[in-house]
Scaffold this motif. Structure first.
Motif: not given
Lengths: 276, 339
Positions: B28-35, B52-68
């Motif tokens: 889970v990654k929460v920024y202010g009001d957005t998850r 890892l496929l998804g529209p922009n803003g789906a959370g792809k890059s957030t996932a990669v940044r946490i995993l790295s």
């Protein structure tokens, strides 16, 4: 060929220190290489102060009045030394934002290196550049008739105070650089900093300004450093109305220390928020 | 070569006790009001490519940044190459390569200078870093450009240098965050070729992309992410079969016939056709392939609708994507290459 089966991870304070030094120097070398490869940037950065020596020293100089009397160029040079240190803030900020916006900072952060290395490298490289800039300006000053009249120790102390101001401004620069989004926006810092360098005792004695502006100038951190170096160099133009102007030595140390105390933690916090 | 020098191939065991090279549980990654991430789970087997496929803003890059290890999760846990990304970041960082959306190379150092500097920051000796730089320049076809500054490279060369830096440690796990965004087709093929070669050597790859053909080409498994969680996963073939059947595609001669043709196909298949006025084309899922085709041809003929092409085909990942997320993937056509 085989791979690293065990990776070197520092587990003792001594090993951590060795890492910090090794990584910090690697980044320093990289930052210095940037300037060696782009001498035009260094010359560009020195253009303004050098032009100011000529422009203010010769063109406007005859119309300038130094309080208490004295040669205007003797008065001017310490001001330009101080101004160059202040403009260094833009150098630091733009180097920082260039790395963050291009993803280089993230690359560093994804590597197994000491977390202090990026900042340590930045400050060592920036201080080296500041020393070089200052040396170039001093040569320039000697050529137009400025000279230090104090003892060798006093001259060194003056240079030390100038570099202390620059060191404090590294932390302001890092903080500002981390707030910016694009390298282009760092260029916009220049006009923002210009008044800061002008509403000071750089070119004109604050006593000749409107009262309120004179007070602001005398309390300007840069003015403290400039006034203190004038005193140490034995150059004219010391004194003023405010308490700050009467204690330039003290303020030339207090201001940078305050800047560091405020902006060092702010920069560290800002770095940490990158992973929040 | 002894075991402490420059690595060339990933270690035999790239996975933790769990048997997965990448494992995310309830991130889970929460920024202010957005998850940005909202219960993200992922398990990638060693030596495979996960798209890892998804529209922009789906959370792809957030996932990669946490995993790295660049970003700390608000909740949940993740292991990469067997190490916890929050508690053992240094262990993780020695074992991953990261290629982000913009080529994170130093523009002023030369190509070789980049590889040597980053090699030293992985604590290779100067000699090891130099030798590794030589190998990688050769491997990524950059030997001739080794002494030039990347600011004079083409977009494809910059990306190759970026990948080469990510590969200094021959990391068992490689994160590629939209590695070919903005590249022309030829350079995309070059990157794909490079990725396949690394996977052939045993590297596990997590690839985020919004180019569906890229995922189709490279990925063994695909996880579709939307609103911060995985909403579907499987092989490309499994995902395609999930939206049902094959598709009947009809290309018409006269754009004015699109509405009538769609009505006829809806009648035959009892499914909702998708129409493209400008092509002009009508597509519809076809469960009974032959029967649907013959019935369509017969009715079009009776209604005097002129067909320029008609055929049965497998669904594309685009269609899977629209079906799963309710909206199309961002941009499926590659842009012109950046200089």
């Amino acid at each position: 060929m085989t791979t690293m089966t065990t990776v070197p991870i520092p587990r003792t304070p001594a090993a951590r220190l060795r890492w910090a030094v090794h990584d910090g120097l690697t980044v320093t070398r990289r930052d210095l290489t940037h300037w060696i490869r782009s001498p035009e940037e260094i010359f560009g950065g020195l253009m303004f102060p050098v032009l100011s020596v000529l422009l203010f020293g010769y063109v406007f100089g005859s119309a300038m009045v130094v309080p208490g009397g004295g040669d205007y160029r003797e008065f001017l040079l310490p001001g330009l030394f101080g101004m160059t240190m202040v403009f260094g803030l833009v150098i630091t900020a733009s180097a920082v934002v260039t790395d963050t916006s291009r993803g280089v900072t993230d690359r560093f952060r994804s590597m197994p290196m000491a977390s202090s290395a990026v900042v340590a490298g930045r400050s060592i490289a920036d201080m080296a550049r500041a020393a070089l800039d200052l040396a170039a300006l001093i040569v320039c000053g000697l050529a137009v008739g400025w000279s230090p009249h104090g003892s060798f120790g006093a001259t060194m102390a003056a240079i030390g105070l100038l570099l202390l101001l620059r060191f404090a401004l590294i932390w302001v620069g890092i903080y500002v650089g981390l707030l910016l989004r694009t390298p282009e926006s760092a260029t916009a810092l220049f006009p923002l900093i210009l008044p800061f360098a002008m509403i000071a005792n750089t070119f004109v004695a604050p006593g000749l300004m409107p009262t309120w502006l004179g007070y602001a100038s005398e309390w300007n951190p840069m003015s403290a450093t400039v006034a203190a170096t004038r005193e140490l160099f034995g150059n004219p133009g010391i004194g003023g109305e405010t308490w700050a102007a009467h204690h330039p030595m003290l303020m030339a140390i207090v201001w940078p220390v305050v800047l560091i105390l405020v902006f060092f933690p702010l920069s560290v916090r800002r770095f940490q928020t990158m992973s929040r | 070569m002894d075991t402490s020098t420059a690595p060339a191939s990933p270690p035999a065991s790239t996975a933790g006790a769990t048997g997965f090279a990448i494992l995310a549980e309830g991130l889970v990654k929460v920024y202010g009001d957005t998850r940005a991430l909202d219960g993200f789970d992922l398990a990638v087997r060693p030596g495979t490519v996960c798209g890892l496929l998804g529209p922009n803003g789906a959370g792809k890059s957030t996932a990669v940044r946490i995993l790295s290890s660049l970003l700390r999760p608000t909740a949940g846990r993740a292991e990469v190459a067997g190490f916890d990304v929050v508690r053992q970041p240094l262990e993780v960082r020695y074992r991953i390569g990261l290629t982000g959306q913009n080529a994170a190379v130093d523009d002023v150092l030369t190509g070789r200078g980049n590889l040597e500097m980053f090699g030293k920051l992985y604590h290779l000796s100067a000699r090891q870093a130099r030798r590794r730089a030589d190998e990688l320049l050769e491997q990524f076809g950059l030997t001739e450009a080794a002494n030039k500054q990347p600011k004079n490279y083409s977009g494809g060369m910059r990306r190759r240098l970026d990948l080469a830096i990510s590969f200094i440690m021959s990391p068992p796990v490689l994160f590629l965050d939209e590695p070919t965004t903005g590249m022309d087709p030829r350079h995309r093929m070059e990157v794909w070729h490079g990725v396949r070669r690394l996977v052939g050597q045993g590297t596990t790859v997590l690839l985020t992309t919004h180019y569906l053909d890229e995922a189709d080409q490279l990925a063994d498994n695909i996880s579709v992410i939307d609103h911060g969680r995985v909403i579907a996963e499987g092989t490309p073939a499994e995902l395609k079969s999930r939206i049902g059947s094959d598709q009947l595609d009809v290309v018409l001669t006269n754009p004015g016939d699109v509405a009538r043709a769609a009505a006829i196909l809806a009648e035959i298949t009892r499914a909702q056709p998708t129409t493209h006025e400008e092509v002009p084309r009508v597509s519809v899922p076809a469960v009974n392939r032959a029967a649907t085709l013959t019935e369509a041809v017969r009715l079009f003929d009776a209604e005097r609708i002129v067909v320029s092409d008609i055929g049965i085909r497998q669904p594309t990942l685009d269609e899977v994507f629209v079906r799963l997320t309710g909206r199309p993937a961002e941009s499926t056509a590659p842009l012109e290459g950046r200089a």
